[in-house]
Design an enzyme around this catalytic site. Sequence first.
Site, PDB file in Angstrom:
ATOM      1  N   GLY A 148      -1.323  -3.091   4.293  1.00  0.00           N
ATOM      2  CA  GLY A 148      -1.051  -1.891   3.521  1.00  0.00           C
ATOM      3  C   GLY A 148      -0.301  -2.330   2.281  1.00  0.00           C
ATOM      4  O   GLY A 148       0.121  -3.474   2.190  1.00  0.00           O
ATOM      5  N   CYS A 149      -0.114  -1.451   1.291  1.00  0.00           N
ATOM      6  CA  CYS A 149       0.433  -1.969   0.042  1.00  0.00           C
ATOM      7  C   CYS A 149       0.975  -0.892  -0.883  1.00  0.00           C
ATOM      8  O   CYS A 149       0.765   0.286  -0.682  1.00  0.00           O
ATOM      9  CB  CYS A 149      -0.631  -2.714  -0.744  1.00  0.00           C
ATOM     10  SG  CYS A 149      -1.361  -4.062   0.132  1.00  0.00           S
ATOM     11  N   ALA A 150       1.663  -1.388  -1.938  1.00  0.00           N
ATOM     12  CA  ALA A 150       2.058  -0.563  -3.076  1.00  0.00           C
ATOM     13  C   ALA A 150       1.504  -1.215  -4.330  1.00  0.00           C
ATOM     14  O   ALA A 150       1.509  -2.437  -4.436  1.00  0.00           O
ATOM     15  CB  ALA A 150       3.571  -0.502  -3.168  1.00  0.00           C
TER      16      ALA A 150
END
Lengths: 363, 501
Positions: A13-15
């Site tokens: 998952g990420c930003a």
Amino acid sequence: MKLKEGQIRIPSGCAISAVISREGKRMTGEKIIESMKPMHDRSNGLGGGFAAYGIYPEYKEFYALHIFYDDNTSRHTCEQFLKDGFEIVRAENIPTRKHKNITDEPLIWRYFVAPLASVLARMQLDEKEYTARIVMKINTEIDGAYVFSSGKNMGAFKAVGYPEDVGEFYRLDEYGAYLWTAHGRYPTNTPGWWGGAHPFGLLDYTIVHNGEISSYDANRRFIEMFGYKCTLQTDTEVITYIADYLMRKQGLTLEETASVIAAPFWSTIENREDKELLKYLRCTYGGLLITGPFSIILGFNGGLMALNDRLKLRSMVVGEKDDKIFIASEEAAIRTMEPDAENIYSPAGGEPVIVRVKEGVEL
Amino acid sequence: MSINYIYPEYEVVRNDARCIRCRVCERQCANEVHSYDEERNLLISDEAKCVNCKRCVTLCPTHALKIVKSDCRFKENANWTDDTIREIYKQAESGGVLLSSMGNPKPLPVYWDKILINASQVTNPSIDPLREPMETKVFLGKKPDKVKRDENGNIICKTSPQLELSIPIMFSAMSYGSISYNAHASLARAATELGIYYNTGEGGLHEDFYQYGPNTIVQVASGRFGVHKDYLEAGAAVEIKMGQGAKPGIGGHLPGAKIVGDVSRTRMIPEGSDAISPAPHHDIYSIEDLRQLVYSLKEATEYKKPVIVKVAAVHNIAAIASGIARSGADIIAIDGFRGGTGAAPTRIRDNVGIPIELALASVDQRLRDEGIRNNVSLVVGGSIRCASDVVKAIALGADACYIATGALLALGCHLCRSCQGGKCNWGIATQRPELTKRLNPDIGSQRLINLMTAWKHEIKELMGGMGINSIEALRGNRLMLRGVGLNGKELEILGISHAGE
């Protein structure tokens, strides 16, 4: 034994975050680093990185290769290999500052290089294709060497750690770029390898990406027909190669590329005026359609394209202020960069947001 | 002279308390198993004639009948099984080749059953096909290598001819003659309604079915039966049949008894003459000859129709397919060794060819290794039994699947594997008018539509579970598959990891 990136596929998952000045004005890295702080919980300290465009104007005719080495043996091997095909006009350590949260760093070097004209003539290749091939050769064949940035007048900076710490580590406050992109990573495994952090880049294309695409192996097996080798098994890597293939090798525009990777549904295509073109693109490049959640920001010399998957399964917002356009996973990140940002909106799934520096601006 | 002990394979068990002497079993059995003994007011059976097609069982209004495997068997022997012994007796008596029908019934590995499908959990969402669009549309045909633009920089949107399928499934080749008029009518109407294609097989196209041409694939096989200009022009695509999974390496033989009336006219051969398709095409002894036939057919149809080349899955299939891809074919159809047939020599059906799963995996990979996978579409058959087989085939790398046995089952076939006898009690593999009328094409086509609609729902559910909302993103997506109970070599050929990896 723990497997490193490339030996195993690791979902993350990420930003993501980006800022671009349409006037081509240079910004230091401080703002983009700040923008990652409110999204701290979208990363887990196992990868952060940035891409900066316009940072090497004095060397803009040369490919800037950023390379991680495990040790000096791999550096010597790689440098010897590079000398066979390139003129190296400058070789140096990438400046860093000690940071308590960034440890176990590899050797981090950069080279400004130009392919030898004689080699290009002998191989009948243009310089971009030659450079791309050499990058892939180093990454697959030279043990302990990994090229993580290879464009002109731009560079990627990445590490294992939280993005805000990575930015400080690389002294990004000392660079001036007209376009910054940033990435914080939340991998489900702990390979702890710097090469696995994002952005991923090839030539001047870089991708920061939030999502886990369900079409991965279909895309990988399609793109590998055309000389690409997906060594990292990450979405970001395959998306970068898709962008490179469609735009550099097939000559598609950004809009056309978006219509391939986030193709409209057939039911939508039926009602579109350009349905013949959309059908052609979808039919021809079906293997490059990307499904599953993603929000990506593709950076390139002179601009960026932000794109969501066609169902919009990942958040991504856009805002602007004066000459600047901001894009991030969360509005909070945009507000950190520009508290008075205007026209904040969420682009629809599959709707590309393309921003270019104005024509005529010297980059 | 020795006397062969061939006891009937099946027993007809009749519950006399339930039997109402309606004699429907007697009327329904073309094999004449049942007869009525008026004196004793009893229905009696000649079980030696029974093929276990279940027609009488199905129609008996009081459930008085069942057919069971006889337990009167040879002395148990794991090496010399009953079948083996019985076949020896038959051949010792007749001196002939054993014939049989439908697919290979031997317990050889079915790889579909050893492959498992993935689903999304946590890191990306599954997609609910009831709430979100889920696309199963497929285009078959050669895709352009390189975009071309006009003087204004616009892309020239011209491609080679393509077949558009609403779901990645087509009805595979079964000739008119091997199956009945009503069976063909059912297939043609269902294909049209579904937005897919059916295939004429090598028996030509009955004039009544030209109206379904846009959903018809016309076949050109080694016997060239029924091939003429209008026929080629009637179809949406032309298929060159080089081989068939049930009988690779040999031709076909439709006995003269079935060449009657319309069948004879459609095949363009005299009534009562045997229709013998040679083993090879006698104008194709090599790959360069194939290229000539491909282009002859393209010339004849003005490059408006894709050309399919159908081959049986044999040992060197990857190289063969690669050669076909370079010979101008738009689509390659590969038929695995479990594929069905109207009649084939038993030894060939059961021993020649390779499983479609392995053939598909190696062909898809070879075409990718050579960078030509996008130049050709891949259709696989023999045998695709259900929606999950379709999903696994697509994930291994197929563009679409051919089904035939499944379609016949929907039409009422009970897999008695006796098509070669021409006495199909279900009105499918027969030309006898009193039998063919038993298959009502209104009902037949509706059942085919039901089956495909059901599979479509299941395909969508499986795709949605994987977080995939378009069939293109499933094609060749082998990461979505895992093997279970397979050895390292099998996994390597299939290009998949073992479950747990």
